[in-house]
Design a protein around this motif. Structure first.
Motif, PDB file in Angstrom:
ATOM      1  N   TYR A 182      -2.040   9.754 -14.644  1.00  0.00           N
ATOM      2  CA  TYR A 182      -0.778   9.082 -14.353  1.00  0.00           C
ATOM      3  C   TYR A 182      -0.374   9.384 -12.921  1.00  0.00           C
ATOM      4  O   TYR A 182      -0.381  10.519 -12.476  1.00  0.00           O
ATOM      5  CB  TYR A 182       0.358   9.504 -15.288  1.00  0.00           C
ATOM      6  CG  TYR A 182       1.638   8.814 -14.880  1.00  0.00           C
ATOM      7  CD1 TYR A 182       1.841   7.476 -15.190  1.00  0.00           C
ATOM      8  CD2 TYR A 182       2.585   9.459 -14.105  1.00  0.00           C
ATOM      9  CE1 TYR A 182       2.965   6.811 -14.761  1.00  0.00           C
ATOM     10  CE2 TYR A 182       3.723   8.803 -13.674  1.00  0.00           C
ATOM     11  CZ  TYR A 182       3.909   7.479 -14.011  1.00  0.00           C
ATOM     12  OH  TYR A 182       5.023   6.820 -13.568  1.00  0.00           O
ATOM     13  N   LYS A 183      -0.034   8.318 -12.226  1.00  0.00           N
ATOM     14  CA  LYS A 183       0.453   8.476 -10.867  1.00  0.00           C
ATOM     15  C   LYS A 183       1.353   7.284 -10.581  1.00  0.00           C
ATOM     16  O   LYS A 183       0.983   6.141 -10.821  1.00  0.00           O
ATOM     17  CB  LYS A 183      -0.759   8.581  -9.947  1.00  0.00           C
ATOM     18  CG  LYS A 183      -0.719   7.842  -8.675  1.00  0.00           C
ATOM     19  CD  LYS A 183      -2.019   8.020  -7.921  1.00  0.00           C
ATOM     20  CE  LYS A 183      -2.445   6.678  -7.433  1.00  0.00           C
ATOM     21  NZ  LYS A 183      -3.534   6.679  -6.529  1.00  0.00           N
ATOM     22  N   LYS A 184       2.542   7.552 -10.144  1.00  0.00           N
ATOM     23  CA  LYS A 184       3.497   6.501  -9.808  1.00  0.00           C
ATOM     24  C   LYS A 184       3.010   5.776  -8.562  1.00  0.00           C
ATOM     25  O   LYS A 184       2.764   6.384  -7.535  1.00  0.00           O
ATOM     26  CB  LYS A 184       4.887   7.112  -9.585  1.00  0.00           C
ATOM     27  CG  LYS A 184       5.903   6.189  -8.939  1.00  0.00           C
ATOM     28  CD  LYS A 184       6.330   5.093  -9.884  1.00  0.00           C
ATOM     29  CE  LYS A 184       7.334   4.181  -9.242  1.00  0.00           C
ATOM     30  NZ  LYS A 184       6.758   3.024  -8.583  1.00  0.00           N
ATOM     31  N   THR A 185       2.859   4.471  -8.683  1.00  0.00           N
ATOM     32  CA  THR A 185       2.429   3.667  -7.540  1.00  0.00           C
ATOM     33  C   THR A 185       3.625   3.477  -6.610  1.00  0.00           C
ATOM     34  O   THR A 185       4.575   2.783  -6.950  1.00  0.00           O
ATOM     35  CB  THR A 185       1.885   2.301  -8.021  1.00  0.00           C
ATOM     36  OG1 THR A 185       0.831   2.544  -8.948  1.00  0.00           O
ATOM     37  CG2 THR A 185       1.370   1.476  -6.866  1.00  0.00           C
ATOM     38  N   GLN A 186       3.568   4.117  -5.456  1.00  0.00           N
ATOM     39  CA  GLN A 186       4.676   4.084  -4.499  1.00  0.00           C
ATOM     40  C   GLN A 186       4.579   2.919  -3.521  1.00  0.00           C
ATOM     41  O   GLN A 186       5.571   2.500  -2.953  1.00  0.00           O
ATOM     42  CB  GLN A 186       4.725   5.401  -3.705  1.00  0.00           C
ATOM     43  CG  GLN A 186       4.983   6.615  -4.557  1.00  0.00           C
ATOM     44  CD  GLN A 186       6.404   6.661  -5.091  1.00  0.00           C
ATOM     45  OE1 GLN A 186       7.313   6.021  -4.592  1.00  0.00           O
ATOM     46  NE2 GLN A 186       6.604   7.435  -6.139  1.00  0.00           N
ATOM     47  N   SER A 187       3.355   2.462  -3.307  1.00  0.00           N
ATOM     48  CA  SER A 187       3.147   1.350  -2.382  1.00  0.00           C
ATOM     49  C   SER A 187       1.998   0.505  -2.924  1.00  0.00           C
ATOM     50  O   SER A 187       1.343   0.880  -3.888  1.00  0.00           O
ATOM     51  CB  SER A 187       2.803   1.885  -0.983  1.00  0.00           C
ATOM     52  OG  SER A 187       1.610   2.643  -1.037  1.00  0.00           O
ATOM     53  N   VAL A 188       1.749  -0.604  -2.302  1.00  0.00           N
ATOM     54  CA  VAL A 188       0.661  -1.483  -2.733  1.00  0.00           C
ATOM     55  C   VAL A 188      -0.666  -0.747  -2.541  1.00  0.00           C
ATOM     56  O   VAL A 188      -0.901  -0.131  -1.500  1.00  0.00           O
ATOM     57  CB  VAL A 188       0.663  -2.797  -1.924  1.00  0.00           C
ATOM     58  CG1 VAL A 188      -0.506  -3.681  -2.304  1.00  0.00           C
ATOM     59  CG2 VAL A 188       1.988  -3.526  -2.106  1.00  0.00           C
ATOM     60  N   ILE A 189      -1.507  -0.804  -3.568  1.00  0.00           N
ATOM     61  CA  ILE A 189      -2.816  -0.155  -3.503  1.00  0.00           C
ATOM     62  C   ILE A 189      -3.892  -1.212  -3.688  1.00  0.00           C
ATOM     63  O   ILE A 189      -3.838  -2.015  -4.624  1.00  0.00           O
ATOM     64  CB  ILE A 189      -2.942   0.940  -4.583  1.00  0.00           C
ATOM     65  CG1 ILE A 189      -1.927   2.051  -4.317  1.00  0.00           C
ATOM     66  CG2 ILE A 189      -4.361   1.502  -4.629  1.00  0.00           C
ATOM     67  CD1 ILE A 189      -1.861   3.100  -5.402  1.00  0.00           C
ATOM     68  N   TYR A 190      -4.859  -1.200  -2.787  1.00  0.00           N
ATOM     69  CA  TYR A 190      -6.012  -2.094  -2.884  1.00  0.00           C
ATOM     70  C   TYR A 190      -7.188  -1.273  -3.384  1.00  0.00           C
ATOM     71  O   TYR A 190      -7.566  -0.284  -2.773  1.00  0.00           O
ATOM     72  CB  TYR A 190      -6.352  -2.694  -1.517  1.00  0.00           C
ATOM     73  CG  TYR A 190      -5.272  -3.588  -0.976  1.00  0.00           C
ATOM     74  CD1 TYR A 190      -5.315  -4.957  -1.200  1.00  0.00           C
ATOM     75  CD2 TYR A 190      -4.217  -3.066  -0.235  1.00  0.00           C
ATOM     76  CE1 TYR A 190      -4.325  -5.780  -0.711  1.00  0.00           C
ATOM     77  CE2 TYR A 190      -3.214  -3.891   0.254  1.00  0.00           C
ATOM     78  CZ  TYR A 190      -3.279  -5.239   0.016  1.00  0.00           C
ATOM     79  OH  TYR A 190      -2.295  -6.057   0.499  1.00  0.00           O
ATOM     80  N   LYS A 191      -7.759  -1.678  -4.508  1.00  0.00           N
ATOM     81  CA  LYS A 191      -8.893  -0.964  -5.082  1.00  0.00           C
ATOM     82  C   LYS A 191      -9.955  -1.987  -5.427  1.00  0.00           C
ATOM     83  O   LYS A 191      -9.746  -2.802  -6.325  1.00  0.00           O
ATOM     84  CB  LYS A 191      -8.454  -0.198  -6.317  1.00  0.00           C
ATOM     85  CG  LYS A 191      -9.520   0.693  -6.892  1.00  0.00           C
ATOM     86  CD  LYS A 191      -8.957   1.584  -7.958  1.00  0.00           C
ATOM     87  CE  LYS A 191      -8.254   2.729  -7.268  1.00  0.00           C
ATOM     88  NZ  LYS A 191      -7.966   3.842  -8.111  1.00  0.00           N
ATOM     89  N   SER A 192     -11.057  -1.959  -4.681  1.00  0.00           N
ATOM     90  CA  SER A 192     -12.098  -2.957  -4.837  1.00  0.00           C
ATOM     91  C   SER A 192     -11.458  -4.332  -4.641  1.00  0.00           C
ATOM     92  O   SER A 192     -10.887  -4.591  -3.583  1.00  0.00           O
ATOM     93  CB  SER A 192     -12.779  -2.813  -6.197  1.00  0.00           C
ATOM     94  OG  SER A 192     -13.850  -3.700  -6.312  1.00  0.00           O
ATOM     95  N   LYS A 193     -11.474  -5.186  -5.656  1.00  0.00           N
ATOM     96  CA  LYS A 193     -10.862  -6.516  -5.526  1.00  0.00           C
ATOM     97  C   LYS A 193      -9.580  -6.611  -6.335  1.00  0.00           C
ATOM     98  O   LYS A 193      -9.191  -7.698  -6.760  1.00  0.00           O
ATOM     99  CB  LYS A 193     -11.855  -7.588  -5.965  1.00  0.00           C
ATOM    100  CG  LYS A 193     -13.033  -7.728  -5.015  1.00  0.00           C
ATOM    101  CD  LYS A 193     -13.886  -8.908  -5.389  1.00  0.00           C
ATOM    102  CE  LYS A 193     -14.971  -9.100  -4.339  1.00  0.00           C
ATOM    103  NZ  LYS A 193     -15.731 -10.312  -4.589  1.00  0.00           N
ATOM    104  N   ILE A 194      -8.919  -5.470  -6.539  1.00  0.00           N
ATOM    105  CA  ILE A 194      -7.691  -5.445  -7.331  1.00  0.00           C
ATOM    106  C   ILE A 194      -6.528  -4.977  -6.460  1.00  0.00           C
ATOM    107  O   ILE A 194      -6.646  -4.006  -5.722  1.00  0.00           O
ATOM    108  CB  ILE A 194      -7.842  -4.522  -8.556  1.00  0.00           C
ATOM    109  CG1 ILE A 194      -8.969  -5.023  -9.456  1.00  0.00           C
ATOM    110  CG2 ILE A 194      -6.542  -4.442  -9.330  1.00  0.00           C
ATOM    111  CD1 ILE A 194      -9.258  -4.134 -10.644  1.00  0.00           C
ATOM    112  N   ILE A 195      -5.421  -5.691  -6.577  1.00  0.00           N
ATOM    113  CA  ILE A 195      -4.191  -5.315  -5.875  1.00  0.00           C
ATOM    114  C   ILE A 195      -3.217  -4.778  -6.919  1.00  0.00           C
ATOM    115  O   ILE A 195      -2.838  -5.491  -7.846  1.00  0.00           O
ATOM    116  CB  ILE A 195      -3.563  -6.529  -5.156  1.00  0.00           C
ATOM    117  CG1 ILE A 195      -4.565  -7.179  -4.204  1.00  0.00           C
ATOM    118  CG2 ILE A 195      -2.285  -6.113  -4.425  1.00  0.00           C
ATOM    119  CD1 ILE A 195      -4.144  -8.556  -3.697  1.00  0.00           C
TER     120      ILE A 195
END
Length: 145
Positions: A28-41
């Motif tokens: 678990y980690k709170k997404t604080q900003s937009v994260i790009y992972k491979s082809k996923i936003i």
């Protein structure tokens, strides 16, 4: 895999879903900003929780081919207004209902929310639901390039 963007309220399971799709250890980690992972936003929940961020969602979606609206099955309400998907022209809009294995989960209510928001297909997944995960992987073509 087509470029995909996940949208949903805080703690609905977007990041966990991405970790499962990518065969990563779930942390678990709170997404604080937009994260790009491979082809996923992966978008922060605040982007749908505050209408002033809708413009940011539009800009981020420019590259995406698929928009995934994520709704927790334990949430009694939704932040996706009816026809929410119309702001993303020419995008595939699918829905994913998370947390289906938890007490008080209502898949039918969540499905109604997602269909009213404009999802054309709805998938369900619980934390250890390998069948649901495989269906989502297949739809998003995760194992393909």
């Amino acid at each position: 895999m087509k470029k995909t963007m996940l949208i949903g309220r805080t703690s609905c399971g977007k990041t966990t879903l991405i970790q499962k799709l990518m065969n990563e250890e779930v942390k678990y980690k709170k997404t604080q900003s937009v994260i790009y992972k491979s082809k996923i936003i992966d978008t922060p929940g605040e982007y749908v929780e505050n209408k002033m961020f809708y413009k940011s969602l539009l800009v981020l979606s420019a590259d995406a081919k698929i928009i995934v609206l994520v709704q927790s099955a334990v949430d009694g309400a939704t932040l996706f207004p009816p026809k929410f998907s119309t702001m993303f022209s020419k995008k595939e809009i699918i829905g994913v209902i998370t947390k289906t294995d938890l007490e008080n989960a209502s898949i039918e209510r969540s499905k109604r929310f997602l269909l009213e928001a404009g999802a054309t297909e709805v998938f369900t997944i619980g934390f250890n639901d390998e069948k649901g995960l495989e269906e989502i992987r297949k739809r998003l073509q995760v194992d393909e390039n």
